[in-house]
Design an enzyme around this catalytic site. Structure first.
Site, PDB file in Angstrom:
ATOM      1  N   ARG A  79       5.017  -4.677   5.265  1.00 50.37           N
ATOM      2  CA  ARG A  79       4.108  -4.410   4.150  1.00 50.37           C
ATOM      3  C   ARG A  79       4.689  -3.322   3.242  1.00 50.37           C
ATOM      4  NH1 ARG A  79      -1.999  -3.276   5.608  1.00 50.37           N
ATOM      5  NH2 ARG A  79      -1.163  -1.232   6.180  1.00 50.37           N
ATOM      6  N   LYS A 182       0.325  -1.361  -0.849  1.00 50.79           N
ATOM      7  CA  LYS A 182      -0.249  -0.067  -0.481  1.00 50.79           C
ATOM      8  C   LYS A 182       0.457   1.030  -1.270  1.00 50.79           C
ATOM      9  CE  LYS A 182      -2.020   2.047   3.757  1.00 50.79           C
ATOM     10  NZ  LYS A 182      -3.426   2.150   3.394  1.00 50.79           N
ATOM     11  N   GLU A 218     -13.196  -5.575  -1.115  1.00 47.92           N
ATOM     12  CA  GLU A 218     -13.052  -4.770   0.095  1.00 47.92           C
ATOM     13  C   GLU A 218     -13.692  -3.404  -0.111  1.00 47.92           C
ATOM     14  OE1 GLU A 218      -9.089  -3.599   1.351  1.00 47.92           O
ATOM     15  OE2 GLU A 218      -8.338  -3.736  -0.686  1.00 47.92           O
TER      16      GLU A 218
HETATM   17  N1  PLP Z   1      -7.748  -1.861   2.757  1.00 50.44           N
HETATM   18  C1  PLP Z   1      -7.374  -0.673   2.274  1.00 50.44           C
HETATM   19  C2  PLP Z   1      -7.667  -0.378   0.854  1.00 50.44           C
HETATM   20  C3  PLP Z   1      -6.719   0.249   3.104  1.00 50.44           C
HETATM   21  O1  PLP Z   1      -6.340   1.431   2.641  1.00 50.44           O
HETATM   22  C4  PLP Z   1      -6.474  -0.092   4.449  1.00 50.44           C
HETATM   23  C5  PLP Z   1      -5.752   0.826   5.329  1.00 50.44           C
HETATM   24  O2  PLP Z   1      -4.593   0.736   5.540  1.00 50.44           O
HETATM   25  C6  PLP Z   1      -6.885  -1.336   4.907  1.00 50.44           C
HETATM   26  C7  PLP Z   1      -7.522  -2.194   4.037  1.00 50.44           C
HETATM   27  C8  PLP Z   1      -6.650  -1.741   6.319  1.00 50.44           C
HETATM   28  O3  PLP Z   1      -5.323  -2.117   6.555  1.00 50.44           O
HETATM   29  P1  PLP Z   1      -4.714  -1.980   8.020  1.00 50.44           P
HETATM   30  O4  PLP Z   1      -5.614  -2.719   8.922  1.00 50.44           O
HETATM   31  O5  PLP Z   1      -3.378  -2.598   7.908  1.00 50.44           O
HETATM   32  O6  PLP Z   1      -4.680  -0.538   8.321  1.00 50.44           O
HETATM   33  C1  COI Z   2      -5.373   3.468   7.058  1.00 47.72           C
HETATM   34  O1  COI Z   2      -6.311   2.847   7.540  1.00 47.72           O
HETATM   35  O2  COI Z   2      -4.379   3.764   7.709  1.00 47.72           O
HETATM   36  C2  COI Z   2      -5.363   3.865   5.662  1.00 47.72           C
HETATM   37  O3  COI Z   2      -4.324   4.050   5.127  1.00 47.72           O
HETATM   38  C3  COI Z   2      -6.652   4.048   5.013  1.00 47.72           C
HETATM   39  C4  COI Z   2      -6.832   5.344   4.386  1.00 47.72           C
HETATM   40  C5  COI Z   2      -6.798   6.554   5.183  1.00 47.72           C
HETATM   41  C6  COI Z   2      -6.551   5.431   2.974  1.00 47.72           C
END
Ligand code: PLP
Ligand code: COI
Length: 338
Positions: A79, A182, A218
């Site tokens: 990612r 991200k 989201e």
């Molecule tokens: N959506 C957003 C905007 C986020 O910042 C995060 C955190 O990383 C997620 C979703 C969840 O992603 P993940 O499950 O890969 O941490």
């Molecule tokens: C995460 O879930 O790791 C994120 O990056 C979300 C957040 C702290 C912005």
């Protein structure tokens, strides 16, 4: 290290070392270990002016067996490369990503929360454009860094329902913008709306699709899912971050005999959901109690009894059991850090 592990929140805490790797003259250098929490950065660095930066969020978990596990790191590395492609950063190869996180964990072992405390070691990989440019163009130099800190739940409620507010006056990301990667800009764009939601007593903001304002996108820091008729439903949208936690929950849901649907979720469908939650590395699963939509004067009450739903609870328990090594990881998601 003695910390009040059970009562940790989700916040910055200094640890002993961080790991860095510099990209100069078209190539990555060697990993470096630093104890300073500061970086020396050019005043014209592209990350400072034009937001040329990306970050990741991961966790390391202490098992009952005393082994530290990391979770699906290859997905985070991939990612971050997808983020890098999206905003023209230098891409970090798997080998550098992996050695940097393993080194950062190993050097800060004493900060990995003990098994059974519910806490974990949050890992923050960060990639910055550091070269000086004043025209809008990609930097020629980069630094990739990894730092870590022990954390508790993202929402102070932990695994208890939180309320969210639909923010129609703001978009976090555009359909052809950067919501699916991200990068810091997405989070800058979300801060005002999250503050508005906080000031009204909500845990965070919930965004609708930016084009039509009809479908759920989201939450501020996490993906959205709902449960209805033995089905796990999650938005299919070009502007949401492809959450690794959400991917796991979809696999676990299938494994538990649920159907999985990735599709548009009209906001009115909230009325029909038996359960809903926000999911992510930091949030794990945060069950959703109520969703308020002030613009249409509606409050959707998802949790009628103020408790997490049964399916969300099963998903949560299985996910953390795999992460902490309490359940056999038949999916191959975890790796022991030696
Ligand atoms: N959506 C957003 C905007 C986020 O910042 C995060 C955190 O990383 C997620 C979703 C969840 O992603 P993940 O499950 O890969 O941490
Ligand atoms: C995460 O879930 O790791 C994120 O990056 C979300 C957040 C702290 C912005």
């Amino acid at each position: 290290m003695e910390l009040d592990w059970k009562n940790l929140g989700f916040g910055y805490m200094p640890t002993d070392y961080n790991v860095r790797c510099y990209y100069r003259n078209g190539k990555w250098g060697e990993l470096e270990v630093h104890s300073s929490q500061k970086i020396d950065i050019h005043i014209a660095a592209t990350c400072l002016h034009y937001g040329q930066e990306s970050f990741e969020g991961m966790k390391a978990y202490m098992g009952k067996d005393g082994q530290i596990r990391i979770f699906r790191w290859k997905d985070n590395a991939a990612r971050m490369r997808s983020s890098a492609k999206g905003i023209k950063l230098a891409e970090v190869p798997d080998e550098i990503f992996h050695s940097a996180i393993v080194k950062a964990i190993s050097l800060n072992k004493q900060f990995v929360p003990p098994h059974g405390t519910g806490a974990s070691l949050y890992i923050r990989p960060l990639l910055l454009g550091t070269g000086p440019e004043i025209g809008v163009k990609p930097s020629k130099e980069y630094v990739f860094m990894v730092f870590v800190m022990p954390v508790g739940p993202y929402f102070k409620e932990g695994f208890k329902p939180v309320d969210m507010m639909v923010c129609r006056d703001f978009d976090r990301a555009a359909p052809l913008g950067t919501g699916n990667i991200k990068v810091g800009g997405n989070y800058a764009a979300s801060m005002l709306s999250i503050e508005v939601a906080h000031n009204k007593g909500f845990a965070t903001a919930l965004y609708l699709d930016a084009r039509e304002k009809k479908y759920i996108d989201e939450a501020g820091p996490a993906n959205f899912f709902g449960i209805k008729n033995n089905t796990y439903i999650t938005p299919d949208s070009p502007s949401v971050l492809p959450s690794i936690t959400n991917k796991c929950l979809q696999e676990l849901a299938k494994d538990m005999g649920l159907k999985v649907e990735r599709r548009k979720i009209p906001i009115e469908e909230l009325e029909e959901l038996e359960e809903a939650g926000a999911c992510g590395t930091a949030a794990i699963i945060s069950p959703i109690g109520k969703i308020a939509d002030p613009a249409s004067n509606k409050i959707y009450t998802i949790s009628k009894d103020g408790k997490p739903g049964k399916v969300s609870e099963q998903l949560y328990k299985r996910l953390i059991a795999i992460q902490y090594g309490d359940e056999v990881d038949k999916f191959g998601w975890t790796e022991i850090v030696s």
